[in-house]
Design an enzyme around this catalytic site. Structure first.
Site, PDB file in Angstrom:
ATOM      1  N   ASP A 256       0.856  -1.179   0.000  1.00 49.48           N
ATOM      2  CA  ASP A 256       0.000   0.000   0.000  1.00 49.48           C
ATOM      3  C   ASP A 256       0.894   1.232   0.000  1.00 49.48           C
ATOM      4  OD1 ASP A 256      -3.179   0.340   0.513  1.00 49.48           O
ATOM      5  OD2 ASP A 256      -2.102   2.107   1.230  1.00 49.48           O
ATOM      6  N   ASP A 301      -7.517  -4.168  -5.371  1.00 54.24           N
ATOM      7  CA  ASP A 301      -8.743  -3.638  -4.763  1.00 54.24           C
ATOM      8  C   ASP A 301      -8.614  -2.112  -4.827  1.00 54.24           C
ATOM      9  OD1 ASP A 301     -11.080  -3.336  -3.359  1.00 54.24           O
ATOM     10  OD2 ASP A 301     -10.166  -3.680  -1.394  1.00 54.24           O
ATOM     11  N   CYS A 354     -15.372  -1.112  -4.649  1.00 53.55           N
ATOM     12  CA  CYS A 354     -16.638  -1.095  -3.904  1.00 53.55           C
ATOM     13  C   CYS A 354     -17.526  -0.003  -4.499  1.00 53.55           C
ATOM     14  CB  CYS A 354     -16.411  -0.901  -2.405  1.00 53.55           C
ATOM     15  SG  CYS A 354     -15.428   0.539  -1.970  1.00 53.55           S
TER      16      CYS A 354
END
Length: 403
Positions: A256, A301, A354
């Site tokens: 990340d 993601d 999402c």
């Protein structure tokens, strides 16, 4: 329901911080709940749920109350009064709630409920975008579903226990759950409770993770012994799920750009008994380049609008702006272009968000496959997960394989 002055005032304070100071709702709730240590679970639940409710229905309540931003304290009390009237809660004899026009509130509600953008409480631009992207029928269903309070879903940590054993352990601690067999390791709480104080949580037997989110890691088709990269790991809910599916065997690399998130992931990984994971902060392009052609599996993601998860982040309806959406689409494509190079020949990659918007999802995948970097990949399958169809968060995932 009898209203208590100190609890209502806490709600008003929270609304002021969220609406006028533009602070994030979840952080505000944490802050406000520390006001009084004597508050019990019912008191804390009232503050949190009432605040979230008024944030969720902000546009509708603002129209009914005829107030405007920045909201004065009397205006915030008017929004609270609307909430009370629409829920049939008897208003106490307080000066802040004097002269509340109850019949007019109900009449305005009936009138405005005929118009979707007011009924479902969305900004004009977002309501128009949703209809254009999904069609009027699906967006009407989806906008309603995205306003339903999110249920608490747990994911069994199969490195430490089984679903049946976890269900019994939680029951012994007074927490009853419902099995969700179509979601592998998922259990749903029968009623909202603080599960983070349980021994089962402290012992790493479960994580809180929405049912839709629990579909992503299995979609990547991982096996024990593989080298798996989660390149946008964040605090690592899906990373930990991947570790379970890999049975702690092989190499799991969590990456990340935010080191702080990876530090939180390390703490969670220790509690979960995860041994095959390492973290790498993406400080520069070299970190990614070192893994070119080395990953059996890659999870992307990607950062997104979060439109699929506004059930749990209702303030994002008011924080999200068209400019951000355009900017984040550029970030998504950049991540696809650069990070996809980590996948080895024959390896697989999942691109997930999402969001429920095609421009962040299938259109991004199509754009990637049409590009120079994407020509070496073939499309395997995709899933559009809508809150109105599944009852959980909105998600998207696409599985690609490198030739």
């Amino acid at each position: 329901m009898r209203l208590h002055r100190n609890l209502v005032f806490a709600v008003i304070d929270a609304l002021n911080l969220i609406f006028n100071e533009e602070e994030y709702a979840d952080k505000v709730i944490e802050k406000v709940l520390r006001y009084d240590k004597r508050w019990g679970s019912r008191d804390r639940g009232f503050i949190a749920e009432t605040t979230y409710d008024i944030v969720r229905w902000k546009r509708l309540y603002v129209e009914i109350a005829e107030v405007h931003e920045p909201f004065s304290r009397p205006h915030l009390f008017r929004l609270f009064a609307v909430w009370c009237v629409l829920r049939g809660i008897r208003l106490p004899d307080w000066k802040q709630l004097e002269n509340t026009p109850e019949r007019r509130i109900k009449g305005r509600f009936d009138e405005l409920s005929k118009i979707r953008k007011y009924r479902e409480s969305f900004p004009d631009w977002l309501d128009e975008l949703g209809e254009k992207a999904l069609g009027a029928e699906l967006w009407t269903r989806e906008s309603a579903a995205l306003n339903r309070q999110a249920e608490v879903i747990l994911r069994t940590n199969t490195l430490r226990t089984s679903k049946n054993t976890l269900q019994k352990a939680l029951s012994d601690e007074g927490i009853e759950t419902i099995d969700l067999p179509e979601y592998g390791d998922a259990l749903k709480l029968k009623e909202r409770k603080n599960v983070f104080t349980t021994d089962a949580f402290k012992d790493g037997l479960f994580e809180v993770q929405d049912a839709s989110s629990q579909l992503v890691a299995p979609f990547l088709d991982v096996s024990p012994g593989q080298r798996v990269v989660d390149a946008c790991a964040g605090a690592g809910g899906k990373t930990l799920h991947l570790a379970s599916l890999m049975q702690n065997k092989g190499q799991l690399i969590a990456m990340d750009i935010y080191e702080s998130k990876l530090k939180k992931l390390k703490v969670r990984a220790r509690r979960n008994g995860v041994h095959n994971m390492e973290t790498r902060t993406i400080e520069n392009s070299k970190v990614v380049k070192k893994l070119y052609g080395k990953a059996d599996r890659l999870l992307l993601d990607a950062p997104c609008s979060g439109l699929g998860v506004i059930r749990r982040n209702p303030d994002s309806k008011w924080k999200l702006e068209p400019e951000f959406l355009e900017r984040i689409k550029g970030v998504q494509q950049d991540i696809l272009q650069r990070y996809s190079k980590m996948v080895k020949s024959g390896g697989k990659m999942v691109y997930a968000t999402c969001s429920i918007l095609p421009e962040e999802n299938s259109e991004q995948v199509r754009h990637f496959l049409d590009s120079e970097e994407g020509k070496d990949f073939e499309f395997i399958s995709e899933q559009n997960i809508f809150a109105s169809a599944r009852g959980y968060d909105g998600f998207y995932m696409a599985l690609l394989q490198k030739k």
